[in-house]
Design a protein around this motif. Structure first.
Motif, PDB file in Angstrom:
ATOM      1  N   HIS A  53      37.077  31.946  39.211  1.00 51.16           N
ATOM      2  CA  HIS A  53      36.788  33.403  40.241  1.00 51.16           C
ATOM      3  C   HIS A  53      36.993  34.293  39.044  1.00 51.16           C
ATOM      4  CE1 HIS A  53      36.403  35.917  42.942  1.00 51.16           C
ATOM      5  NE2 HIS A  53      37.560  36.440  42.792  1.00 51.16           N
ATOM      6  N   LEU A  54      38.861  34.824  38.714  1.00 49.33           N
ATOM      7  CA  LEU A  54      39.828  36.019  38.124  1.00 49.33           C
ATOM      8  C   LEU A  54      38.918  35.936  37.085  1.00 49.33           C
ATOM      9  CD1 LEU A  54      42.975  36.092  39.429  1.00 49.33           C
ATOM     10  CD2 LEU A  54      41.091  37.750  40.020  1.00 49.33           C
ATOM     11  N   ARG A  56      35.481  35.511  35.879  1.00 43.55           N
ATOM     12  CA  ARG A  56      34.306  36.004  35.550  1.00 43.55           C
ATOM     13  C   ARG A  56      34.616  37.271  36.047  1.00 43.55           C
ATOM     14  NH1 ARG A  56      33.059  30.306  38.010  1.00 43.55           N
ATOM     15  NH2 ARG A  56      33.700  31.058  40.241  1.00 43.55           N
ATOM     16  N   LYS A  57      34.826  37.617  37.392  1.00 40.10           N
ATOM     17  CA  LYS A  57      35.455  38.759  37.695  1.00 40.10           C
ATOM     18  C   LYS A  57      35.890  39.518  36.638  1.00 40.10           C
ATOM     19  CE  LYS A  57      38.117  41.735  41.345  1.00 40.10           C
ATOM     20  NZ  LYS A  57      38.962  41.451  43.023  1.00 40.10           N
ATOM     21  N   TYR A  58      36.311  39.559  35.799  1.00 39.64           N
ATOM     22  CA  TYR A  58      37.322  40.590  35.171  1.00 39.64           C
ATOM     23  C   TYR A  58      36.335  40.521  33.713  1.00 39.64           C
ATOM     24  CZ  TYR A  58      40.541  42.488  38.335  1.00 39.64           C
ATOM     25  OH  TYR A  58      41.161  42.688  39.998  1.00 39.64           O
ATOM     26  N   GLU A  59      35.588  39.441  33.069  1.00 42.11           N
ATOM     27  CA  GLU A  59      35.035  39.266  32.264  1.00 42.11           C
ATOM     28  C   GLU A  59      35.162  40.285  31.593  1.00 42.11           C
ATOM     29  OE1 GLU A  59      32.197  35.878  30.277  1.00 42.11           O
ATOM     30  OE2 GLU A  59      31.882  36.334  32.342  1.00 42.11           O
ATOM     31  N   THR A  61      35.782  43.737  31.542  1.00 40.27           N
ATOM     32  CA  THR A  61      36.567  44.812  31.519  1.00 40.27           C
ATOM     33  C   THR A  61      37.274  45.024  30.909  1.00 40.27           C
ATOM     34  OG1 THR A  61      38.254  43.840  33.306  1.00 40.27           O
ATOM     35  CG2 THR A  61      36.628  43.959  34.448  1.00 40.27           C
ATOM     36  N   SER A  91      43.998  37.032  44.371  1.00 39.26           N
ATOM     37  CA  SER A  91      43.032  35.427  44.550  1.00 39.26           C
ATOM     38  C   SER A  91      43.557  34.512  43.390  1.00 39.26           C
ATOM     39  CB  SER A  91      42.009  36.190  43.224  1.00 39.26           C
ATOM     40  OG  SER A  91      40.779  36.773  44.017  1.00 39.26           O
ATOM     41  N   ASP A  95      42.646  31.829  46.728  1.00 36.80           N
ATOM     42  CA  ASP A  95      41.098  32.026  46.192  1.00 36.80           C
ATOM     43  C   ASP A  95      39.491  31.678  46.396  1.00 36.80           C
ATOM     44  OD1 ASP A  95      39.394  31.149  43.314  1.00 36.80           O
ATOM     45  OD2 ASP A  95      40.880  29.186  43.411  1.00 36.80           O
TER      46      ASP A  95
END
Length: 281
Positions: A53-54, A56-59, A61, A91, A95
């Protein structure tokens, strides 16, 4: 990429087939701050982060969450859990990528979390009838585990508008054994008193420290984790919150070096991801 020493179907089989003697606990580290605790009467999970999850979320940034340790198991493959604990809403502790899968895979399980983040959990699609809200001082019993919530200081000992604590740690008792899982916390004044005077068998403590330059809320450093263990005097102290993301970790060797200050009767125990260890009477 750090590979777990056991993963996938092999790990799931080991968890299911492990028989725990009276007065003992089987312990698995599943990465970051996530553990499984199996007693002769139940299976408890705390702060599991099993998805991507993390990452993908911050890829895309300026703060990419590059995973260092491969996830040892997927949420949908981890079955037979009785009680899930989440110390706070970040997260890597609750998660979004695996919370629903964990509940679906273990239909009898409940998720205990800070009452202050219940609405957040609803936003993740988690059903209210599977949630148990806790606040500081509250206790909850399930499958032979007794859990008492204490405050954690993820920077500060915060409260929401209703006076509830969004960051918790857990004192866990099972079959005569007593453990503390910190969640994310600094070494704040009053923590040792909140833990109480009874002897602990194990402390699970973060070691990644506080560095505002990383842009993350702080934790104990390795030295501070050992400072607390010196004061509390558990049988074992186990480090967590490292080797997950490249921007927010420290070498576990820092903890091993500091552990030389531990008093007689207190031993460090560094686990590898996917490793089983048995805590005996």
């Amino acid at each position: 990429m750090i590979e777990p020493i056991r993963s996938g179907p092999d790990l799931a089989r080991e968890i299911a087939e492990t028989t725990v003697p009276p007065g003992s606990l089987a312990v698995w580290w599943l990465g970051q701050s996530g553990y499984l605790l199996k007693s002769r009467s139940g299976l408890l999970a705390v702060d599991l982060y099993l998805s991507e999850h993390l990452t993908r979320k911050y890829e895309a940034t300026d703060r990419p969450h590059v995973r260092m340790t491969r996830s040892p198991i997927l949420g949908e493959d981890l079955r037979g859990i009785d009680l899930i604990l989440a110390s706070h809403k970040h997260s890597d502790h609750l998660d979004p990528g695996s919370a629903s899968a964990l509940l679906n895979a273990s239909p009898a399980a409940v998720l205990a979390l800070p009452e202050a983040i219940r609405e957040y959990a609803h936003g993740l699609g988690l059903p209210d009838d599977r949630l148990v809200g806790l606040d500081v001082g509250a206790t909850f019993e399930c499958a032979g585990f007794r859990v008492r919530a204490i405050a954690s200081a993820h920077e500060g000992v915060d409260r929401d508008a209703a006076g509830r604590y969004p960051y918790l740690g857990f004192v866990i008792e099972s079959d005569g054994l007593r453990l503390y899982h910190s969640g994310d916390t600094l070494l704040y004044e009053g923590l040792a008193e909140a833990l109480g005077a009874e002897r602990f068998d194990m402390l699970f403590l973060p070691i990644n420290g506080r560095d505002p330059a990383r842009g993350v809320a702080g934790n104990m450093s390795a030295a501070e984790a050992v400072d607390l263990a010196v004061r509390i005097g558990p049988r074992f102290v186990v480090p967590h919150h490292y080797d997950m993301f490249t921007f927010n970790t420290v070498p576990v060797g820092l903890f091993e070096a500091e552990a030389g200050r531990l008093p007689a009767g207190t031993s460090p125990r560094v686990l590898r991801c996917g490793e089983r260890w048995e805590l005996r009477p």
